[in-house]
Design a protein around this motif. Structure first.
Motif, PDB file in Angstrom:
ATOM      1  N   ILE A 487      -9.890  -0.504 -17.995  1.00  0.00           N
ATOM      2  CA  ILE A 487      -8.902  -0.210 -16.950  1.00  0.00           C
ATOM      3  C   ILE A 487      -9.243  -0.962 -15.669  1.00  0.00           C
ATOM      4  N   TYR A 488     -10.517  -0.955 -15.291  1.00  0.00           N
ATOM      5  CA  TYR A 488     -10.943  -1.654 -14.065  1.00  0.00           C
ATOM      6  C   TYR A 488     -10.649  -3.147 -14.183  1.00  0.00           C
ATOM      7  N   HIS A 489     -10.929  -3.719 -15.347  1.00  0.00           N
ATOM      8  CA  HIS A 489     -10.657  -5.146 -15.555  1.00  0.00           C
ATOM      9  C   HIS A 489      -9.164  -5.436 -15.425  1.00  0.00           C
ATOM     10  N   PHE A 490      -8.331  -4.589 -16.005  1.00  0.00           N
ATOM     11  CA  PHE A 490      -6.880  -4.786 -15.916  1.00  0.00           C
ATOM     12  C   PHE A 490      -6.413  -4.745 -14.460  1.00  0.00           C
ATOM     13  N   LYS A 491      -6.887  -3.758 -13.709  1.00  0.00           N
ATOM     14  CA  LYS A 491      -6.456  -3.631 -12.310  1.00  0.00           C
ATOM     15  C   LYS A 491      -6.882  -4.843 -11.485  1.00  0.00           C
ATOM     16  N   GLN A 492      -8.124  -5.297 -11.690  1.00  0.00           N
ATOM     17  CA  GLN A 492      -8.603  -6.459 -10.941  1.00  0.00           C
ATOM     18  C   GLN A 492      -7.760  -7.694 -11.255  1.00  0.00           C
ATOM     19  N   GLU A 493      -7.462  -7.901 -12.534  1.00  0.00           N
ATOM     20  CA  GLU A 493      -6.629  -9.033 -12.939  1.00  0.00           C
ATOM     21  C   GLU A 493      -5.230  -8.915 -12.342  1.00  0.00           C
ATOM     22  N   ALA A 494      -4.670  -7.707 -12.384  1.00  0.00           N
ATOM     23  CA  ALA A 494      -3.298  -7.507 -11.904  1.00  0.00           C
ATOM     24  C   ALA A 494      -3.186  -7.802 -10.409  1.00  0.00           C
TER      25      ALA A 494
END
Length: 533
Positions: A487-494
């Motif tokens: 989830i953290y990776h997705f948010k950072q990418e987004a």
């Protein structure tokens, strides 16, 4: 079903690309509205079918159209052949053994992910006949192999290699995140070339793949990408593996299409390369670095990837959390993230639909309106030319110039979506695909939390011993940490991607209006000269 449409604007088609030339007011039979890329297939009565822009037509039969650019209309006729056909029989007998040792994905491999119809408690006995298994065998929690891992039912014949181990570390905010890759890399997809085999019977596009950490380039086709995607989905069953860009649709060898697919494949490959876990896998290294000239090496790597048992639930063994987070607290974060995804999906769909509508207007009605204004302005200039007097010539010339400027402004409107709206829609479409994968991850976390609650209840009731409960809870907390890191990776990418998306769109629109302003100012200067008698 064929429907009738009226042509709204003149369109001069390129016959070599299968396009149809039409005139405003003509009636056409629309044969296919699912071509994709903003095109329909139409035909004059007893004429040859051809492609026409969707935004140039108006249906008369009350049937809705609405084909968005770069849609999902596949042509399944190409490349139905199985690659490495001679391997089929020798490997067929090993499928069942591979499935058994791959971490226990039931109801099929991880190659196709079903959205969970909901968790239901069941009465299927789990380990030692105490902890219950989920009766819904199609939920992502079960299909991903996560349930078997939590219950201690996965079996791995080897220890993970050092290169396969990924730590989960605390972020600046104190939440779990993937340990960054030691040697991050970028990927370029270059030089698409049309090639053929079997003496030209079959044709395909090959792309040159080059990474920033290697001097060598390799050649790959879309079917190689398709194979890679299947391997990743099968291996990383509890990750959000981005869906591949569309394979092909009508006119797939046109320059615009080939370039657009090259861009999308590059976006997809770099998203994979930026993932701290997926990018380290052997199958990614094989895909990006195995020389296409070495057929033996390619097949050996392909077999190795297909027989890999560090997949699905077994993969948890290679993931090592170094940060702890209360699983009940994590549940709130994951549920909040689920609501965030719902909102993001809803607003992305609305934005994409509005931008698509604006694109159609820019290349259709808006351009047409400027051309119509240019026509009437030209008529005004003709009035002064009829005077046949020297003092009126500068004015008539200025008016003609203004008409030309309006035509150019109309063309700018038609060309502008490629610079601002379509790149924005590409990003939105990419994230809509990613969002479709993430409900699986949310379901997996819910399953892990449920197992912890079951353990606590059974321990209080004396139906499970302390050691077994502790082991199941520890494995559930590892699953929770994995989900939180993803989830953290997705948010950072987004955050990065949407910031760049908005910056590009605004920059291109500023340039667009500056260019129009410059053309209008140049027309205005002509009138200073025309009144200088």
């Amino acid at each position: 079903m064929a429907v009738t449409a009226r042509v709204l604007y003149d369109f001069e088609g390129q016959e070599e690309n299968g396009e149809l030339t039409v005139k405003e007011g003509d009636l056409l039979t629309i044969l296919n509205q699912d071509i994709g890329d903003g095109w329909w297939e139409g035909q004059y009565e007893n004429g040859t079918p051809g492609l026409i822009p969707e935004s140039y037509c108006e249906l008369l039969d009350g049937e809705g159209g609405g084909v968005e650019p770069y849609g999902d209309g596949y042509n399944h006729d190409e490349w139905q052949d199985e690659w490495d056909e001679n391997e089929g029989q020798e490997e067929a007998g090993e499928d069942q053994e591979d499935a058994t040792r791959s971490g226990g994905t039931e109801g099929g491999s991880g190659g196709s992910r079903a959205i969970s119809p909901g968790n239901q408690s069941g009465s299927i006995a789990g380990r030692h006949g105490t902890v219950k298994k989920n009766i819904n065998r199609f939920s992502p929690f079960v299909k991903s192999g996560t349930e078997n891992f939590i219950l201690g039912l996965t079996h791995l014949k080897r220890e993970p290699k050092e290169s396969e181990i990924v730590n989960i570390v605390p972020s600046e905010e104190g939440v779990p995140m993937w340990e960054p890759a030691v040697e991050p890399f970028r990927v370029e997809v270059l030089n698409p070339k049309k090639q053929s085999k079997f003496k030209g019977i079959k044709t395909f596009i090959a792309y040159e793949i080059k990474t920033s950490n290697s001097r060598d380039a390799v050649s790959r086709r879309y079917k190689h990408y398709d194979w890679l995607h299947d391997r990743l989905v099968n291996k990383f069953t509890f990750f959000s593996v981005p869906p591949l860009p569309d394979k092909h649709y009508y006119g797939r060898y046109g320059e615009d299409f080939v370039e657009k697919r090259r861009e999308k494949l590059q976006m997809w490959t770099n998203r994979i390369a930026r993932h701290p876990v997926i990018s380290r896998s052997d199958v990614i290294y094989h895909f990006l670095h195995c020389h296409d000239s070495d057929e033996r090496e390619w097949k050996a790597g392909k077999r190795k990837a297909e027989k890999d048992d560090m997949v699905a639930g077994n993969l948890y063994v290679a993931l090592h959390p170094t940060v702890s987070m209360d699983i009940q607290q994590a549940e709130l974060t994951v549920e909040q993230f689920g609501r965030f995804l719902d909102s993001m999906e809803d607003n992305s769909l609305k934005m994409k639909a509005k931008f698509l509508d604006h694109c159609n207007k820019m290349s259709g009605p808006f351009m047409a309106e400027f051309h119509k204004m240019a026509t009437v302005i030209t008529g005004l200039g003709q009035c002064f030319k009829q005077e046949n007097s020297d003092y009126a010539v500068p004015l008539s010339n200025a008016i003609d110039y203004t008409a030309d400027v309006y035509r150019e402004v109309g063309k700018l409107h038609a060309q502008q979506p490629k610079r601002d709206m379509i790149p924005t829609m590409d990003t939105l479409k990419e994230y809509l695909g990613l969002i479709q994968e993430f409900p699986d991850t949310v379901d997996i976390h819910r399953g892990a939390v449920s197992k912890v609650k079951d353990c606590e209840r059974m321990k209080e009731e004396g139906r499970i011993d302390f050691m077994e409960a502790s082991e199941i809870t520890a494995r559930s907390e590892k699953v929770s940490a994995v989900v939180m890191a993803e989830i953290y990776h997705f948010k950072q990418e987004a955050v990065v991607d949407f910031r760049e998306m908005m910056k590009l769109m605004l920059h291109q629109q500023i340039q667009f209006y500056k260019e129009i302003t410059g053309k209008l100012e140049s027309a205005l200067e002509r009138y200073s000269e025309s009144t200088d008698l």
